[in-house]
Write a protein that holds these residues in place. Structure first.
Motif, PDB file in Angstrom:
ATOM      1  N   TRP A  89       0.835  -1.196   0.000  1.00  0.00           N
ATOM      2  CA  TRP A  89       0.000   0.000   0.000  1.00  0.00           C
ATOM      3  C   TRP A  89       0.871   1.247   0.000  1.00  0.00           C
ATOM      4  CZ3 TRP A  89      -0.353   3.800   3.831  1.00  0.00           C
ATOM      5  CH2 TRP A  89      -1.375   4.737   3.650  1.00  0.00           C
ATOM      6  N   LEU A  90       1.897   1.250   0.826  1.00  0.00           N
ATOM      7  CA  LEU A  90       2.779   2.410   0.916  1.00  0.00           C
ATOM      8  C   LEU A  90       3.504   2.645  -0.406  1.00  0.00           C
ATOM      9  CD1 LEU A  90       3.954   4.586   2.774  1.00  0.00           C
ATOM     10  CD2 LEU A  90       5.755   2.976   3.348  1.00  0.00           C
ATOM     11  N   PHE A  91       4.082   1.602  -0.984  1.00  0.00           N
ATOM     12  CA  PHE A  91       4.789   1.738  -2.265  1.00  0.00           C
ATOM     13  C   PHE A  91       3.847   2.224  -3.369  1.00  0.00           C
ATOM     14  CE2 PHE A  91       8.029  -1.760  -1.051  1.00  0.00           C
ATOM     15  CZ  PHE A  91       8.825  -0.822  -0.417  1.00  0.00           C
ATOM     16  N   LEU A  92       2.673   1.589  -3.472  1.00  0.00           N
ATOM     17  CA  LEU A  92       1.745   1.944  -4.534  1.00  0.00           C
ATOM     18  C   LEU A  92       1.154   3.335  -4.328  1.00  0.00           C
ATOM     19  CD1 LEU A  92       0.001  -1.494  -4.946  1.00  0.00           C
ATOM     20  CD2 LEU A  92       1.404  -0.351  -6.654  1.00  0.00           C
ATOM     21  N   LEU A  93       0.906   3.713  -3.085  1.00  0.00           N
ATOM     22  CA  LEU A  93       0.363   5.037  -2.803  1.00  0.00           C
ATOM     23  C   LEU A  93       1.359   6.123  -3.191  1.00  0.00           C
ATOM     24  CD1 LEU A  93      -2.027   6.595  -1.467  1.00  0.00           C
ATOM     25  CD2 LEU A  93      -0.638   6.598   0.605  1.00  0.00           C
ATOM     26  N   ILE A  94       2.601   5.969  -2.785  1.00  0.00           N
ATOM     27  CA  ILE A  94       3.626   6.967  -3.119  1.00  0.00           C
ATOM     28  C   ILE A  94       3.832   7.038  -4.633  1.00  0.00           C
ATOM     29  CG2 ILE A  94       6.083   7.509  -2.947  1.00  0.00           C
ATOM     30  CD1 ILE A  94       5.957   6.370  -0.073  1.00  0.00           C
ATOM     31  N   ALA A  95       3.940   5.885  -5.277  1.00  0.00           N
ATOM     32  CA  ALA A  95       4.149   5.868  -6.727  1.00  0.00           C
ATOM     33  C   ALA A  95       2.954   6.455  -7.465  1.00  0.00           C
ATOM     34  CB  ALA A  95       4.402   4.443  -7.206  1.00  0.00           C
ATOM     35  N   GLY A  96       1.754   6.142  -7.015  1.00  0.00           N
ATOM     36  CA  GLY A  96       0.551   6.681  -7.655  1.00  0.00           C
ATOM     37  C   GLY A  96       0.452   8.185  -7.523  1.00  0.00           C
ATOM     38  N   LEU A  97       0.734   8.694  -6.332  1.00  0.00           N
ATOM     39  CA  LEU A  97       0.676  10.141  -6.130  1.00  0.00           C
ATOM     40  C   LEU A  97       1.774  10.854  -6.925  1.00  0.00           C
ATOM     41  CD1 LEU A  97      -0.129  10.319  -2.319  1.00  0.00           C
ATOM     42  CD2 LEU A  97      -1.658  10.819  -4.231  1.00  0.00           C
ATOM     43  N   MET A  98       2.953  10.250  -6.992  1.00  0.00           N
ATOM     44  CA  MET A  98       4.022  10.832  -7.800  1.00  0.00           C
ATOM     45  C   MET A  98       3.645  10.840  -9.277  1.00  0.00           C
ATOM     46  SD  MET A  98       7.462   9.281  -6.041  1.00  0.00           S
ATOM     47  CE  MET A  98       8.575   9.911  -7.284  1.00  0.00           C
ATOM     48  N   GLY A  99       2.998   9.765  -9.738  1.00  0.00           N
ATOM     49  CA  GLY A  99       2.594   9.695 -11.134  1.00  0.00           C
ATOM     50  C   GLY A  99       1.563  10.747 -11.494  1.00  0.00           C
ATOM     51  N   ILE A 100       0.678  11.039 -10.555  1.00  0.00           N
ATOM     52  CA  ILE A 100      -0.377  12.010 -10.835  1.00  0.00           C
ATOM     53  C   ILE A 100       0.109  13.448 -10.678  1.00  0.00           C
ATOM     54  CG2 ILE A 100      -2.607  12.889 -10.025  1.00  0.00           C
ATOM     55  CD1 ILE A 100      -3.360  10.012  -9.370  1.00  0.00           C
ATOM     56  N   PHE A 101       0.816  13.738  -9.595  1.00  0.00           N
ATOM     57  CA  PHE A 101       1.107  15.126  -9.255  1.00  0.00           C
ATOM     58  C   PHE A 101       2.505  15.617  -9.623  1.00  0.00           C
ATOM     59  CE2 PHE A 101      -2.260  14.014  -6.168  1.00  0.00           C
ATOM     60  CZ  PHE A 101      -3.208  14.902  -6.634  1.00  0.00           C
ATOM     61  N   ARG A 102       3.414  14.752  -9.968  1.00  0.00           N
ATOM     62  CA  ARG A 102       4.776  15.181 -10.281  1.00  0.00           C
ATOM     63  C   ARG A 102       4.803  15.881 -11.629  1.00  0.00           C
ATOM     64  NH1 ARG A 102       9.774  11.052 -10.755  1.00  0.00           N
ATOM     65  NH2 ARG A 102      11.161  12.470 -11.805  1.00  0.00           N
ATOM     66  N   LYS A 103       5.361  17.056 -11.639  1.00  0.00           N
ATOM     67  CA  LYS A 103       5.432  17.852 -12.868  1.00  0.00           C
ATOM     68  C   LYS A 103       6.684  17.508 -13.643  1.00  0.00           C
ATOM     69  CE  LYS A 103       1.839  20.331 -11.947  1.00  0.00           C
ATOM     70  NZ  LYS A 103       0.620  20.157 -12.657  1.00  0.00           N
ATOM     71  N   GLY A 104       6.565  17.538 -14.940  1.00  0.00           N
ATOM     72  CA  GLY A 104       7.716  17.275 -15.794  1.00  0.00           C
ATOM     73  C   GLY A 104       8.592  18.510 -15.913  1.00  0.00           C
ATOM     74  N   LYS A 105       9.822  18.298 -16.289  1.00  0.00           N
ATOM     75  CA  LYS A 105      10.741  19.412 -16.498  1.00  0.00           C
ATOM     76  C   LYS A 105      10.365  20.110 -17.794  1.00  0.00           C
ATOM     77  CE  LYS A 105      14.619  17.218 -14.217  1.00  0.00           C
ATOM     78  NZ  LYS A 105      15.977  16.678 -14.384  1.00  0.00           N
ATOM     79  N   THR A 106      10.346  21.419 -17.744  1.00  0.00           N
ATOM     80  CA  THR A 106      10.066  22.173 -18.958  1.00  0.00           C
ATOM     81  C   THR A 106      11.379  22.449 -19.666  1.00  0.00           C
ATOM     82  OG1 THR A 106      10.183  24.242 -17.724  1.00  0.00           O
ATOM     83  CG2 THR A 106       8.007  23.249 -18.002  1.00  0.00           C
ATOM     84  N   GLU A 107      11.374  22.235 -20.947  1.00  0.00           N
ATOM     85  CA  GLU A 107      12.578  22.464 -21.746  1.00  0.00           C
ATOM     86  C   GLU A 107      12.629  23.934 -22.162  1.00  0.00           C
ATOM     87  OE1 GLU A 107      12.963  19.751 -24.944  1.00  0.00           O
ATOM     88  OE2 GLU A 107      12.395  18.037 -23.732  1.00  0.00           O
ATOM     89  N   LYS A 108      13.784  24.513 -22.028  1.00  0.00           N
ATOM     90  CA  LYS A 108      13.961  25.912 -22.429  1.00  0.00           C
ATOM     91  C   LYS A 108      14.210  25.964 -23.929  1.00  0.00           C
ATOM     92  CE  LYS A 108      15.786  27.376 -18.029  1.00  0.00           C
ATOM     93  NZ  LYS A 108      16.904  28.001 -17.320  1.00  0.00           N
ATOM     94  N   ALA A 109      13.575  26.928 -24.539  1.00  0.00           N
ATOM     95  CA  ALA A 109      13.767  27.092 -25.976  1.00  0.00           C
ATOM     96  C   ALA A 109      15.146  27.733 -26.227  1.00  0.00           C
ATOM     97  CB  ALA A 109      12.678  27.980 -26.550  1.00  0.00           C
ATOM     98  N   ILE A 110      15.794  27.255 -27.234  1.00  0.00           N
ATOM     99  CA  ILE A 110      17.099  27.795 -27.600  1.00  0.00           C
ATOM    100  C   ILE A 110      16.890  28.979 -28.530  1.00  0.00           C
ATOM    101  CG2 ILE A 110      19.287  27.314 -28.742  1.00  0.00           C
ATOM    102  CD1 ILE A 110      18.851  24.355 -28.030  1.00  0.00           C
ATOM    103  N   PRO A 111      17.346  30.151 -28.093  1.00  0.00           N
ATOM    104  CA  PRO A 111      17.154  31.330 -28.968  1.00  0.00           C
ATOM    105  C   PRO A 111      18.017  31.227 -30.221  1.00  0.00           C
ATOM    106  CG  PRO A 111      18.392  31.922 -26.990  1.00  0.00           C
ATOM    107  CD  PRO A 111      18.015  30.486 -26.857  1.00  0.00           C
ATOM    108  N   ARG A 112      17.481  31.664 -31.308  1.00  0.00           N
ATOM    109  CA  ARG A 112      18.212  31.617 -32.581  1.00  0.00           C
ATOM    110  C   ARG A 112      18.496  32.997 -33.080  1.00  0.00           C
ATOM    111  NH1 ARG A 112      16.757  26.387 -35.869  1.00  0.00           N
ATOM    112  NH2 ARG A 112      16.381  25.061 -34.124  1.00  0.00           N
TER     113      ARG A 112
END
Length: 112
Positions: A89-112
């Motif tokens: 329960w503990l493993f699945l709860l932590i993994a589930g909450l991380m899967g739902i609420f963890r934000k991805g890294k935003t990639e910075k645009a390379i100026p041209r």
């Protein structure tokens, strides 16, 4: 985004839950008083454990869906096995909450 932590926690939770679920199902088959009830609860918890493993596999490509599957597995498994499912329960709860609420890294645009 790399979702290795969610994958490993979900997989561990599903495998540990599967181990205890199969043990309860076998124990339910050996006991004489409550054998059907324990076997049904054991089989239900096997289904929830497999659902957790499926959620851990899906979380890499679809994190929200995988997280929801792992949360369903955590809640359903804990209702079935109560104390035996605590670590899963503990493993699945932590993994589930991380899967739902963890934000991805935003990639910075390379100026041209």
């Amino acid at each position: 985004m790399n979702r290795t932590a969610e994958f490993i926690l979900g997989l561990l939770g599903g495998i540990v839950g599967l181990f205890f679920s199969i043990g309860l199902t076998i124990l339910g088959g050996l006991l004489t008083d409550f054998e059907m009830i324990m076997m049904v609860i054991g089989l239900l918890s096997v289904v929830f454990s497999v659902l957790g493993i499926v959620g851990s596999i899906i979380v890499k490509s679809k994190p929200k869906k995988g997280g929801i599957l792992m949360l369903i597995s955590a809640v359903g498994g804990s209702v079935c096995l109560i104390q035996l499912f605590a670590m899963s329960w503990l493993f699945l709860l932590i993994a589930g909450l991380m899967g739902i609420f963890r934000k991805g890294k935003t990639e910075k645009a390379i100026p041209r």
